[in-house]
Design a protein around this motif. Sequence first.
Motif, PDB file in Angstrom:
ATOM      1  N   ARG A 141     -11.848   6.731  11.080  1.00 64.59           N
ATOM      2  CA  ARG A 141     -12.068   6.968   9.732  1.00 64.59           C
ATOM      3  C   ARG A 141     -11.129   8.235   9.560  1.00 64.59           C
ATOM      4  NH1 ARG A 141     -14.532   3.355   6.193  1.00 64.59           N
ATOM      5  NH2 ARG A 141     -14.318   5.039   4.667  1.00 64.59           N
ATOM      6  N   GLY A 142     -10.989   9.200  10.428  1.00 65.68           N
ATOM      7  CA  GLY A 142     -10.426  10.332  10.235  1.00 65.68           C
ATOM      8  C   GLY A 142      -9.004  10.466  10.709  1.00 65.68           C
ATOM      9  N   THR A 143      -8.489   9.467  11.166  1.00 63.24           N
ATOM     10  CA  THR A 143      -7.042   9.446  11.634  1.00 63.24           C
ATOM     11  C   THR A 143      -6.096   9.536  10.205  1.00 63.24           C
ATOM     12  OG1 THR A 143      -7.847   7.812  13.229  1.00 63.24           O
ATOM     13  CG2 THR A 143      -5.395   8.017  12.666  1.00 63.24           C
ATOM     14  N   SER A 144      -5.157  10.259  10.468  1.00 61.91           N
ATOM     15  CA  SER A 144      -4.315  10.361   9.135  1.00 61.91           C
ATOM     16  C   SER A 144      -3.339   9.309   9.127  1.00 61.91           C
ATOM     17  CB  SER A 144      -3.490  11.625   9.408  1.00 61.91           C
ATOM     18  OG  SER A 144      -2.475  11.395  10.195  1.00 61.91           O
ATOM     19  N   TYR A 145      -2.916   8.805   8.330  1.00 61.64           N
ATOM     20  CA  TYR A 145      -2.171   7.742   7.705  1.00 61.64           C
ATOM     21  C   TYR A 145      -0.790   7.837   8.289  1.00 61.64           C
ATOM     22  CZ  TYR A 145       0.137   3.856   4.985  1.00 61.64           C
ATOM     23  OH  TYR A 145       0.704   2.906   4.410  1.00 61.64           O
ATOM     24  N   LEU A 201       0.938  -1.358   0.074  1.00 66.42           N
ATOM     25  CA  LEU A 201      -0.001   0.036   0.066  1.00 66.42           C
ATOM     26  C   LEU A 201       1.025   1.181   0.000  1.00 66.42           C
ATOM     27  CD1 LEU A 201      -2.745  -1.077   2.742  1.00 66.42           C
ATOM     28  CD2 LEU A 201      -3.124  -1.036   0.259  1.00 66.42           C
ATOM     29  N   LYS A 202       0.977   1.900  -1.150  1.00 66.68           N
ATOM     30  CA  LYS A 202       1.675   3.047  -1.360  1.00 66.68           C
ATOM     31  C   LYS A 202       0.671   4.381  -0.870  1.00 66.68           C
ATOM     32  CE  LYS A 202       5.435   1.627  -3.682  1.00 66.68           C
ATOM     33  NZ  LYS A 202       6.920   2.476  -3.543  1.00 66.68           N
ATOM     34  N   VAL A 203       0.848   4.844   0.080  1.00 68.53           N
ATOM     35  CA  VAL A 203      -0.274   5.660   0.491  1.00 68.53           C
ATOM     36  C   VAL A 203       0.365   7.077   1.068  1.00 68.53           C
ATOM     37  CG1 VAL A 203      -2.181   6.101   2.173  1.00 68.53           C
ATOM     38  CG2 VAL A 203      -1.691   3.787   1.566  1.00 68.53           C
ATOM     39  N   ASP A 204      -0.231   8.178   0.795  1.00 69.42           N
ATOM     40  CA  ASP A 204       0.305   9.320   1.040  1.00 69.42           C
ATOM     41  C   ASP A 204       0.146   9.496   2.463  1.00 69.42           C
ATOM     42  OD1 ASP A 204       1.365  12.014  -0.259  1.00 69.42           O
ATOM     43  OD2 ASP A 204      -0.337  12.604   1.214  1.00 69.42           O
ATOM     44  N   GLN A 205       0.957  10.575   3.149  1.00 63.73           N
ATOM     45  CA  GLN A 205       0.990  10.640   4.467  1.00 63.73           C
ATOM     46  C   GLN A 205      -0.251  11.253   5.046  1.00 63.73           C
ATOM     47  OE1 GLN A 205       4.690  12.042   6.124  1.00 63.73           O
ATOM     48  NE2 GLN A 205       4.485  14.031   4.749  1.00 63.73           N
ATOM     49  N   ASP A 206      -0.990  12.209   4.205  1.00 60.33           N
ATOM     50  CA  ASP A 206      -1.912  12.957   4.530  1.00 60.33           C
ATOM     51  C   ASP A 206      -3.280  12.448   4.477  1.00 60.33           C
ATOM     52  OD1 ASP A 206      -0.165  14.981   5.609  1.00 60.33           O
ATOM     53  OD2 ASP A 206       0.140  15.660   3.611  1.00 60.33           O
ATOM     54  N   VAL A 207      -3.422  11.138   3.941  1.00 61.93           N
ATOM     55  CA  VAL A 207      -4.603  10.530   3.331  1.00 61.93           C
ATOM     56  C   VAL A 207      -5.153  10.034   4.862  1.00 61.93           C
ATOM     57  CG1 VAL A 207      -5.379   8.516   2.685  1.00 61.93           C
ATOM     58  CG2 VAL A 207      -3.890   9.988   1.171  1.00 61.93           C
ATOM     59  N   LYS A 208      -6.558  10.267   4.767  1.00 63.15           N
ATOM     60  CA  LYS A 208      -7.206   9.728   6.188  1.00 63.15           C
ATOM     61  C   LYS A 208      -7.423   8.098   5.848  1.00 63.15           C
ATOM     62  CE  LYS A 208      -7.849  13.857   7.602  1.00 63.15           C
ATOM     63  NZ  LYS A 208      -6.706  14.391   8.700  1.00 63.15           N
ATOM     64  N   MET A 209      -7.533   7.458   7.111  1.00 59.34           N
ATOM     65  CA  MET A 209      -7.289   6.120   7.289  1.00 59.34           C
ATOM     66  C   MET A 209      -8.708   5.576   6.674  1.00 59.34           C
ATOM     67  SD  MET A 209      -4.840   4.641   7.878  1.00 59.34           S
ATOM     68  CE  MET A 209      -5.473   3.200   8.740  1.00 59.34           C
ATOM     69  N   GLY A 210      -9.751   6.367   6.385  1.00 61.17           N
ATOM     70  CA  GLY A 210     -10.887   5.693   5.939  1.00 61.17           C
ATOM     71  C   GLY A 210     -10.976   4.760   4.766  1.00 61.17           C
ATOM     72  N   ILE A 211     -10.321   5.500   3.743  1.00 61.13           N
ATOM     73  CA  ILE A 211     -10.140   4.999   2.414  1.00 61.13           C
ATOM     74  C   ILE A 211      -9.086   3.780   2.491  1.00 61.13           C
ATOM     75  CG2 ILE A 211      -8.352   6.601   1.666  1.00 61.13           C
ATOM     76  CD1 ILE A 211      -9.487   6.501  -1.029  1.00 61.13           C
ATOM     77  N   VAL A 212      -8.044   3.802   3.407  1.00 57.12           N
ATOM     78  CA  VAL A 212      -7.098   2.803   3.511  1.00 57.12           C
ATOM     79  C   VAL A 212      -7.997   1.633   4.462  1.00 57.12           C
ATOM     80  CG1 VAL A 212      -4.785   2.276   4.684  1.00 57.12           C
ATOM     81  CG2 VAL A 212      -5.226   4.574   3.941  1.00 57.12           C
ATOM     82  N   THR A 213      -8.831   2.116   5.229  1.00 61.56           N
ATOM     83  CA  THR A 213      -9.433   0.878   5.875  1.00 61.56           C
ATOM     84  C   THR A 213     -10.311   0.166   4.818  1.00 61.56           C
ATOM     85  OG1 THR A 213      -9.654   2.337   7.826  1.00 61.56           O
ATOM     86  CG2 THR A 213     -10.854   0.394   7.635  1.00 61.56           C
ATOM     87  N   ASP A 214     -11.061   0.837   4.130  1.00 63.58           N
ATOM     88  CA  ASP A 214     -12.003   0.258   2.971  1.00 63.58           C
ATOM     89  C   ASP A 214     -11.109  -0.779   2.232  1.00 63.58           C
ATOM     90  OD1 ASP A 214     -13.893   1.805   4.035  1.00 63.58           O
ATOM     91  OD2 ASP A 214     -13.938   3.213   2.368  1.00 63.58           O
TER      92      ASP A 214
END
Lengths: 158, 212
Positions: free
Chosen positions: B143-147, A118-131
């Motif tokens: 869900r709003g936690t930052s990566y 998972l190459k994720v940008d550091q400012d992305v919120k976890m919501g999409i990552v969790t999905d």
Amino acid sequence: MAKFKKKSSKSLTAISTASLPDVIFMLLFFFMVTTVMRETTLYVKIKPPEASQAQKLEKKSLVSYIYIGQPIKPQIYGTEPRIQLNDSYADIKDIAEFITKEKESLKEEDKQKLTTSLKVDQDVKMGIVTDVKQELRKIGAFKINYSARRVIDIASNK
Amino acid sequence: MKRQIQEINASSMADIAFLLLIFFLVTTTMDVDSGITRLLPPPPDPNAPIPDINQRNVFVVLINAGDQLLIEGKPGNIKELRKLAKDFFENPNGDPNLSESEMLSDKIKKTPEGKQRDKLILAEKLLGDRPISKGIISLQNDRGTSYKMYLKVQNELAGAIDELRDKLAKEAFGISYNKLIELKQDDKVESIRTVIPMQISEAEPKDIGGRK
């Protein structure tokens, strides 16, 4: 007493450049062998976070990548983080198909070893990552790797 | 009449090689992929019994939408997380709020025949009978936690377990854990991993902070 011979002031001989092509060729071969062509063009901005525990990802042929980040052209695609698979933006639902395809391309004995990076940008919120993670769980791609830059942290180095 | 074959002028060879070299220099990407590898749990089985885990054995870490931490019910700082996690697993003074431990030999008796039991027996052979912690880490985020924050927490927890493993490796074998991996002492590495497992349980995420 030793005597220093005075250097005869002969004209400087030019350094032979005959071996230059060989040197260049050697460099060339080095880069040809080590080069990894970028297979995908990134359409999302990705600045991976830092982690001191990050480990090198081995066996790149067994890794498939999922990119998540803000689109490169926000004036067209907006600022909402998007998922990129291969060369295009994708939806959560496309992940299952993508992973299945990646799995099919592997050898039978390697199918279980497929790692999803998972190459994720550091400012992305976890919501999409969790999905994405939930989707991966559903299709049985359990091995994942959170891409991160390796840093040495001084504070906890005891 | 035979003409003498003329030698090909090779002076432009260097230029050609240079051109190719520059091409490869530009296209090459030297970045090594690195990251934190985790194993996702299989989807929950609705018929599976809820595992009976004593509350004191669970190290709860919560991250909210504002990237704030709640460690074991107290607001915490990312800097203390590693130490708290280590203390939780080690529990040298037998604090009733920190994790329980059981002897390795007792655990072997309780474990049914199988791979896991074989691993435990191997660990006992190499490390001797020693107390092992029953603790597990429970991590939940919004869900709003930052990566970035999420990965920081993962990193600290991994760091805590790594340090514990390192300590054990030095105690038992006299060399660091990373050195063991480097030397490909698979049995020893495996037994350390069995005794100090990386157990991070991630709860199904909640959406309290709202989508952002």
